[in-house]
Design a protein around this motif. Structure first.
Motif, PDB file in Angstrom:
ATOM      1  N   LEU A 174       0.835  -1.202   0.000  1.00  0.00           N
ATOM      2  CA  LEU A 174       0.000   0.000   0.000  1.00  0.00           C
ATOM      3  C   LEU A 174       0.869   1.251   0.000  1.00  0.00           C
ATOM      4  CD1 LEU A 174      -2.654   1.521   0.243  1.00  0.00           C
ATOM      5  CD2 LEU A 174      -2.628   1.060   2.711  1.00  0.00           C
ATOM      6  N   ALA A 175       1.936   1.243   0.795  1.00  0.00           N
ATOM      7  CA  ALA A 175       2.856   2.385   0.816  1.00  0.00           C
ATOM      8  C   ALA A 175       3.493   2.594  -0.558  1.00  0.00           C
ATOM      9  CB  ALA A 175       3.925   2.172   1.880  1.00  0.00           C
ATOM     10  N   LEU A 176       3.832   1.503  -1.230  1.00  0.00           N
ATOM     11  CA  LEU A 176       4.380   1.604  -2.588  1.00  0.00           C
ATOM     12  C   LEU A 176       3.338   2.160  -3.551  1.00  0.00           C
ATOM     13  CD1 LEU A 176       6.363  -1.755  -2.849  1.00  0.00           C
ATOM     14  CD2 LEU A 176       7.323   0.520  -3.199  1.00  0.00           C
ATOM     15  N   ALA A 177       2.098   1.678  -3.431  1.00  0.00           N
ATOM     16  CA  ALA A 177       1.025   2.149  -4.309  1.00  0.00           C
ATOM     17  C   ALA A 177       0.824   3.654  -4.155  1.00  0.00           C
ATOM     18  CB  ALA A 177      -0.270   1.401  -3.993  1.00  0.00           C
ATOM     19  N   ARG A 178       0.852   4.137  -2.923  1.00  0.00           N
ATOM     20  CA  ARG A 178       0.653   5.560  -2.675  1.00  0.00           C
ATOM     21  C   ARG A 178       1.794   6.388  -3.269  1.00  0.00           C
ATOM     22  NH1 ARG A 178       0.278   6.943   3.467  1.00  0.00           N
ATOM     23  NH2 ARG A 178       2.503   6.518   3.222  1.00  0.00           N
ATOM     24  N   ALA A 179       3.002   5.811  -3.288  1.00  0.00           N
ATOM     25  CA  ALA A 179       4.152   6.539  -3.833  1.00  0.00           C
ATOM     26  C   ALA A 179       4.126   6.601  -5.358  1.00  0.00           C
ATOM     27  CB  ALA A 179       5.450   5.889  -3.361  1.00  0.00           C
ATOM     28  N   ILE A 180       3.664   5.542  -6.009  1.00  0.00           N
ATOM     29  CA  ILE A 180       3.740   5.507  -7.474  1.00  0.00           C
ATOM     30  C   ILE A 180       2.482   6.032  -8.157  1.00  0.00           C
ATOM     31  CG2 ILE A 180       5.337   3.568  -7.406  1.00  0.00           C
ATOM     32  CD1 ILE A 180       3.127   1.730  -8.283  1.00  0.00           C
ATOM     33  N   VAL A 181       1.386   6.261  -7.402  1.00  0.00           N
ATOM     34  CA  VAL A 181       0.152   6.727  -8.034  1.00  0.00           C
ATOM     35  C   VAL A 181       0.326   8.121  -8.633  1.00  0.00           C
ATOM     36  CG1 VAL A 181      -0.901   7.837  -6.015  1.00  0.00           C
ATOM     37  CG2 VAL A 181      -2.366   6.735  -7.749  1.00  0.00           C
ATOM     38  N   ILE A 182       1.254   8.914  -8.093  1.00  0.00           N
ATOM     39  CA  ILE A 182       1.488  10.252  -8.635  1.00  0.00           C
ATOM     40  C   ILE A 182       2.371  10.205  -9.879  1.00  0.00           C
ATOM     41  CG2 ILE A 182       1.196  11.354  -6.390  1.00  0.00           C
ATOM     42  CD1 ILE A 182       4.259  11.620  -6.244  1.00  0.00           C
ATOM     43  N   GLU A 183       2.779   8.981 -10.270  1.00  0.00           N
ATOM     44  CA  GLU A 183       3.636   8.772 -11.442  1.00  0.00           C
ATOM     45  C   GLU A 183       4.901   9.625 -11.336  1.00  0.00           C
ATOM     46  OE1 GLU A 183       1.124   9.527 -14.783  1.00  0.00           O
ATOM     47  OE2 GLU A 183      -0.152   7.775 -14.382  1.00  0.00           O
ATOM     48  N   PRO A 184       5.688   9.388 -10.286  1.00  0.00           N
ATOM     49  CA  PRO A 184       6.867  10.240 -10.037  1.00  0.00           C
ATOM     50  C   PRO A 184       7.966  10.006 -11.060  1.00  0.00           C
ATOM     51  CG  PRO A 184       6.907   8.357  -8.563  1.00  0.00           C
ATOM     52  CD  PRO A 184       5.595   8.288  -9.301  1.00  0.00           C
ATOM     53  N   SER A 185       8.743  11.041 -11.282  1.00  0.00           N
ATOM     54  CA  SER A 185       9.907  10.888 -12.167  1.00  0.00           C
ATOM     55  C   SER A 185      10.973  10.034 -11.503  1.00  0.00           C
ATOM     56  CB  SER A 185      10.481  12.258 -12.519  1.00  0.00           C
ATOM     57  OG  SER A 185      10.795  12.987 -11.334  1.00  0.00           O
ATOM     58  N   LEU A 186      10.960   9.992 -10.162  1.00  0.00           N
ATOM     59  CA  LEU A 186      11.955   9.245  -9.406  1.00  0.00           C
ATOM     60  C   LEU A 186      11.303   8.697  -8.142  1.00  0.00           C
ATOM     61  CD1 LEU A 186      15.036   8.546  -9.244  1.00  0.00           C
ATOM     62  CD2 LEU A 186      15.302  10.627  -7.878  1.00  0.00           C
ATOM     63  N   LEU A 187      11.538   7.416  -7.855  1.00  0.00           N
ATOM     64  CA  LEU A 187      10.995   6.768  -6.667  1.00  0.00           C
ATOM     65  C   LEU A 187      12.131   6.507  -5.687  1.00  0.00           C
ATOM     66  CD1 LEU A 187       8.570   5.419  -5.226  1.00  0.00           C
ATOM     67  CD2 LEU A 187       9.145   3.307  -6.435  1.00  0.00           C
ATOM     68  N   LEU A 188      11.969   6.969  -4.439  1.00  0.00           N
ATOM     69  CA  LEU A 188      12.984   6.817  -3.407  1.00  0.00           C
ATOM     70  C   LEU A 188      12.486   5.815  -2.377  1.00  0.00           C
ATOM     71  CD1 LEU A 188      13.725  10.623  -2.906  1.00  0.00           C
ATOM     72  CD2 LEU A 188      14.782   9.056  -4.540  1.00  0.00           C
ATOM     73  N   LEU A 189      13.298   4.804  -2.082  1.00  0.00           N
ATOM     74  CA  LEU A 189      12.903   3.749  -1.149  1.00  0.00           C
ATOM     75  C   LEU A 189      13.948   3.615  -0.051  1.00  0.00           C
ATOM     76  CD1 LEU A 189      12.481   2.181  -4.370  1.00  0.00           C
ATOM     77  CD2 LEU A 189      10.654   1.412  -2.880  1.00  0.00           C
ATOM     78  N   ASP A 190      13.534   3.914   1.176  1.00  0.00           N
ATOM     79  CA  ASP A 190      14.450   3.898   2.313  1.00  0.00           C
ATOM     80  C   ASP A 190      14.203   2.647   3.161  1.00  0.00           C
ATOM     81  OD1 ASP A 190      16.261   4.491   4.254  1.00  0.00           O
ATOM     82  OD2 ASP A 190      15.282   6.314   4.972  1.00  0.00           O
ATOM     83  N   GLU A 191      14.963   1.580   2.866  1.00  0.00           N
ATOM     84  CA  GLU A 191      14.866   0.304   3.574  1.00  0.00           C
ATOM     85  C   GLU A 191      13.405  -0.135   3.752  1.00  0.00           C
ATOM     86  OE1 GLU A 191      17.784  -0.692   6.480  1.00  0.00           O
ATOM     87  OE2 GLU A 191      18.607   1.328   6.505  1.00  0.00           O
ATOM     88  N   PRO A 192      12.640  -0.243   2.656  1.00  0.00           N
ATOM     89  CA  PRO A 192      11.201  -0.492   2.770  1.00  0.00           C
ATOM     90  C   PRO A 192      10.832  -1.894   3.242  1.00  0.00           C
ATOM     91  CG  PRO A 192      11.872  -0.600   0.477  1.00  0.00           C
ATOM     92  CD  PRO A 192      13.070  -0.137   1.250  1.00  0.00           C
ATOM     93  N   LEU A 193      11.767  -2.832   3.203  1.00  0.00           N
ATOM     94  CA  LEU A 193      11.431  -4.213   3.566  1.00  0.00           C
ATOM     95  C   LEU A 193      12.009  -4.628   4.917  1.00  0.00           C
ATOM     96  CD1 LEU A 193      12.030  -5.966   0.102  1.00  0.00           C
ATOM     97  CD2 LEU A 193      10.001  -4.760   0.928  1.00  0.00           C
ATOM     98  N   SER A 194      12.688  -3.732   5.599  1.00  0.00           N
ATOM     99  CA  SER A 194      13.434  -4.129   6.801  1.00  0.00           C
ATOM    100  C   SER A 194      12.531  -4.524   7.967  1.00  0.00           C
ATOM    101  CB  SER A 194      14.378  -3.006   7.234  1.00  0.00           C
ATOM    102  OG  SER A 194      13.641  -1.844   7.552  1.00  0.00           O
ATOM    103  N   ASN A 195      11.271  -4.085   7.973  1.00  0.00           N
ATOM    104  CA  ASN A 195      10.374  -4.416   9.084  1.00  0.00           C
ATOM    105  C   ASN A 195       9.608  -5.720   8.875  1.00  0.00           C
ATOM    106  OD1 ASN A 195      10.997  -2.199  10.670  1.00  0.00           O
ATOM    107  ND2 ASN A 195       9.459  -0.902   9.736  1.00  0.00           N
ATOM    108  N   LEU A 196       9.870  -6.409   7.769  1.00  0.00           N
ATOM    109  CA  LEU A 196       9.139  -7.635   7.450  1.00  0.00           C
ATOM    110  C   LEU A 196       9.950  -8.860   7.864  1.00  0.00           C
ATOM    111  CD1 LEU A 196       7.955  -6.624   3.865  1.00  0.00           C
ATOM    112  CD2 LEU A 196       6.721  -6.319   6.022  1.00  0.00           C
TER     113      LEU A 196
END
Length: 386
Positions: A174-196
């Protein structure tokens, strides 16, 4: 696509100590500067997933936050395409610092940071609804874009569910979906899987790679997890103490580390000290206290140079009989072994060295066994002594 040039971010180390209650100097001595990011430069091509990899405190998240506009660097430039987002320093004629909310970048944090009072649909729609009126899509387009992104993330069936009632993996998507829905020119991911947990992290790792490839989004990924970096990245920048110590493709960094730090940090390596006895082109002969090693390296170390030979455990082959006519064969005794499921790790004593070998699961030598180690010249890496 993204250009980062000579980025510097520092803070006042003495001032930080005083904030923590340490005694300050009474003689007015100059305060020491601590560099979180120390003059780093790199570029990211369109469609790449570029990873900043390194241990905690190396400056990777500070670099990412500087690109996002959440940190203000001391100097350097950050530009996406033809658009300058930040520029400062002695070499800059005009200072620029575009606010984070006007950079048009997507960002996914280590914590999911989803809004608990909103449904899944509302979470994803929110960035579109708060756009400036001149850029804001109409209601129908917002609905279409949100549904399209949720379908890509396999969350469409949960559109009306409260966001906090999703599982951890679903919340991260869901967090990824919210980030890409704006169709960004650049996507920044700060350790997005570390809590899993480990299994879910592995599953989402492949899903993230598929999504990034299918959507073609240029991305910067921050992690301290070497497996994530190797499996996801187009290119990796290995960082240490605020500096980029090696930049390249995952396979090249893994097989040809430029320093002992990189070899140690990415994967597991055996390190053998020695001295270059001769070289001819890429072919080097290294004398060690337990025998000589022949290897191929583009490092071109001069004769007499003290070096470290690095070899990955999976590149060490074990046999019970001495191979005939092959270089780099040492004899040793197995001291211990460990079954890992998909492999068997052996530790072999060779003179004063202990060498780790990783074999296929059907290859297992009992402790005390005498074995021969075969090390391929093309799999040995030559690194300088730090």
């Amino acid at each position: 696509m993204l250009e980062v040039q000579n980025l510097v971010k520092s803070y006042d180390g003495d001032r930080q100590k005083r904030k923590r209650g340490s005694d300050s100097s009474s003689n007015g001595a100059s305060q020491q500067r601590v560099f979180a990011v120390n003059d780093i430069s790199f570029s990211v091509k369109p469609g790449e997933l570029f990873t900043l990899l390194g241990p905690s405190g190396c400056g990777k998240s500070t670099t990412l936050r500087s690109v996002a506009g959440l940190e203000t660097p001391d100097s350097g430039t950050v530009s996406v395409g033809e658009r300058v987002l930040f520029a400062a320093g002695a070499s800059v004629t005009k200072k620029v610092n575009v606010p984070a909310n006007k950079r048009g970048l997507g960002m996914v944090f280590q914590s999911y940071a989803i809004w608990p009072h909103m449904t899944v649909f509302e979470n994803v729609a929110f960035p579109l609804r708060v756009m400036p009126r001149s850029q804001r899509p109409g209601k129908r387009e917002i609905t279409e874009r949100v549904h399209r992104v949720l379908e890509t993330m396999e969350l469409l069936q949960y559109a009306d569910r409260q966001a906090t009632k999703l599982s951890g993996g679903q919340q991260q998507r869901l967090a990824l979906a919210r980030a890409i829905v704006i169709e960004p020119s650049l996507l920044l991911l700060d350790e997005p899987l570390s809590n899993l947990d480990a299994k879910l992290r592995e599953s989402l790792r492949f899903e993230l790679k598929r999504l990034q490839r299918d959507l073609g989004i240029t991305s910067i990924y921050v992690t301290h997890d070497q497996i994530e970096a190797l499996s996801l990245s187009s290119n990796i920048a290995v960082m240490r103490a605020g500096e980029v110590v090696q930049l390249g493709k995952p396979r090249d960094i893994y097989e040809n580390p430029k320093s002992k730090f990189v070899a140690e940090f990415i994967g597991t390596s055996n390190f053998i000290d020695g001295t270059v006895a001769s070289n001819e082109g890429d072919l080097h002969v290294v004398e060690t206290r337990d025998g000589r090693l022949i290897l191929e390296s583009g490092a071109h170390m001069p004769v007499g140079t003290e070096v470290i030979v690095s070899i990955r455990p999976e590149s060490v082959q074990l046999t019970t009989e001495r191979p005939i006519g092959i270089e780099n064969v040492w004899e040793g005794n197995v001291t211990t072994r460990a079954f890992l499921g998909d492999a068997v790790d052996h530790v072999i004593a060779v003179g004063k060295h202990e060498i780790r070998a990783r074999c296929l699961p059907h290859v297992s030598h009992a402790p005390g066994s005498s074995v021969f180690l075969q090390m391929d010249a093309g799999k040995l890496a030559l690194v300088p002594v730090d």
